[in-house]
Design an enzyme around this catalytic site. Sequence first.
Site, PDB file in Angstrom:
ATOM      1  N   HIS A  26      45.938  -5.549  20.608  1.00 27.31           N
ATOM      2  CA  HIS A  26      47.170  -5.583  19.731  1.00 27.31           C
ATOM      3  C   HIS A  26      48.438  -4.833  19.953  1.00 27.31           C
ATOM      4  O   HIS A  26      48.113  -3.549  20.765  1.00 27.31           O
ATOM      5  CB  HIS A  26      46.818  -5.207  18.004  1.00 27.31           C
ATOM      6  CG  HIS A  26      46.320  -3.773  17.980  1.00 27.31           C
ATOM      7  ND1 HIS A  26      44.856  -3.308  18.250  1.00 27.31           N
ATOM      8  CD2 HIS A  26      46.906  -2.617  17.741  1.00 27.31           C
ATOM      9  CE1 HIS A  26      44.631  -2.286  18.178  1.00 27.31           C
ATOM     10  NE2 HIS A  26      45.928  -1.687  17.544  1.00 27.31           N
ATOM     11  N   GLU A  65      41.830  -1.471  11.594  1.00 33.35           N
ATOM     12  CA  GLU A  65      42.990  -1.099  10.903  1.00 33.35           C
ATOM     13  C   GLU A  65      43.464  -2.347  10.473  1.00 33.35           C
ATOM     14  O   GLU A  65      43.209  -3.646  10.665  1.00 33.35           O
ATOM     15  CB  GLU A  65      43.937  -0.500  11.641  1.00 33.35           C
ATOM     16  CG  GLU A  65      44.575  -1.445  12.891  1.00 33.35           C
ATOM     17  CD  GLU A  65      45.420  -0.629  14.064  1.00 33.35           C
ATOM     18  OE1 GLU A  65      45.028   0.563  14.328  1.00 33.35           O
ATOM     19  OE2 GLU A  65      46.266  -1.208  14.608  1.00 33.35           O
ATOM     20  N   ARG A  73      44.962   2.857  25.542  1.00 36.34           N
ATOM     21  CA  ARG A  73      46.340   1.762  26.247  1.00 36.34           C
ATOM     22  C   ARG A  73      45.832   1.082  27.105  1.00 36.34           C
ATOM     23  O   ARG A  73      45.209   1.439  28.249  1.00 36.34           O
ATOM     24  CB  ARG A  73      47.220   2.971  26.631  1.00 36.34           C
ATOM     25  CG  ARG A  73      48.261   3.479  25.236  1.00 36.34           C
ATOM     26  CD  ARG A  73      49.217   4.085  25.686  1.00 36.34           C
ATOM     27  NE  ARG A  73      49.747   5.085  24.851  1.00 36.34           N
ATOM     28  CZ  ARG A  73      49.383   6.328  25.093  1.00 36.34           C
ATOM     29  NH1 ARG A  73      49.032   6.795  26.188  1.00 36.34           N
ATOM     30  NH2 ARG A  73      49.365   7.358  23.939  1.00 36.34           N
ATOM     31  N   HIS A 102      41.319  -0.681  19.993  1.00 33.51           N
ATOM     32  CA  HIS A 102      40.406   0.730  19.473  1.00 33.51           C
ATOM     33  C   HIS A 102      38.820   0.223  19.405  1.00 33.51           C
ATOM     34  O   HIS A 102      38.584  -0.645  19.345  1.00 33.51           O
ATOM     35  CB  HIS A 102      40.566   0.756  18.114  1.00 33.51           C
ATOM     36  CG  HIS A 102      42.237   1.074  17.853  1.00 33.51           C
ATOM     37  ND1 HIS A 102      42.853   2.089  18.283  1.00 33.51           N
ATOM     38  CD2 HIS A 102      43.121   0.232  17.068  1.00 33.51           C
ATOM     39  CE1 HIS A 102      44.104   1.988  17.711  1.00 33.51           C
ATOM     40  NE2 HIS A 102      44.429   0.685  17.225  1.00 33.51           N
TER      41      HIS A 102
END
Length: 318
Positions: free
Chosen positions: A180, A123, A200, A105
């Site tokens: 991740h 996150e 992605r 991200h």
Amino acid sequence: MSKLIHLQPLFHNKIWGGRRLEREYGYQIPAGPVGECWAISAHPAGDCPVLNDEYAGMTLSQLWDEHPELFGGTAGEKGSAPGGDRFPLLIKIIDADGDLSIQVHPDDAYAAEHENGSLGKRECWYVLDCNEGTTIVVGQRASGREEFAQMVEEGRWGELLNEMPIHKGDFFQIDAGTVHAIKAGTLILETQQSSDVTYRVYDYDRVGDNGKKRELHLAQSLDVIDYAAKAPESGAVTAPEVDGVTELEANETYTVERIRVKGSKTLAQPWPFMCLSVIEGAGTIAGEPVEKGAHVVAPCGCGDLELTGDMTLIASHL
Ligand code: ZN
């Protein structure tokens, strides 16, 4: 009148999702593989309806705009609550029956410039449960952009990705720029910035129901990966538990704690607001019965919260 804000969770079908959200949490979920429960969210892709009678018909984003005083702002002054122009956090439960894509991200600055003013995404994951032998990907080993691109080109995923075994109760902080992936057999409570921007890197060459592969975003990924970040060796929680509270993470975006209640406990709520998710057991919060799978927001000025019962919660605040 309830002291707490109650929300209707929203569910998202995902190709890698499962049925545990129904089986183990009793949620009413749509048919097919369901990967995500957006339990506390004001994001446009899933804006939770507010269940409290006095705010009936509103969503969390409307409550944020029209009642900033509930979130530490001034009544009548839209946008006055700390955290910005939108409810800044998003709390999810993720049921990964299959592997999630290898992803990364952007941070706030990159997202603002390249993703229509969106927030970046930081996150963190609390592992609610996982199958024996399940692993997770957090971090990567390339020294820079060119080496990363070359290893992707050559399909050297095993060398490139930092993959490690996980266990129930592990915790991982995933800063923007960290490569991740959550792998099959994992149930996770995610606390994140209210953002849906995902790049992605690799999707295992899977095809969806439409016979097509999902889009990859390698160029953006190469832009945002933090090549200098050190990959963790495990997700074991080492912070001490003090009076039932373990601080899992504290950074400029959020603080996340695990709270264990046995009998009764008084929890101070001095923050603009606090998100509370019951992940095990049952009891009461401010006199209201709750059980595993309940998520509430404790608003600004609600005072100390009395917790009773035998339960474990994950709490977050700014
Ligand atoms: Zn992610």
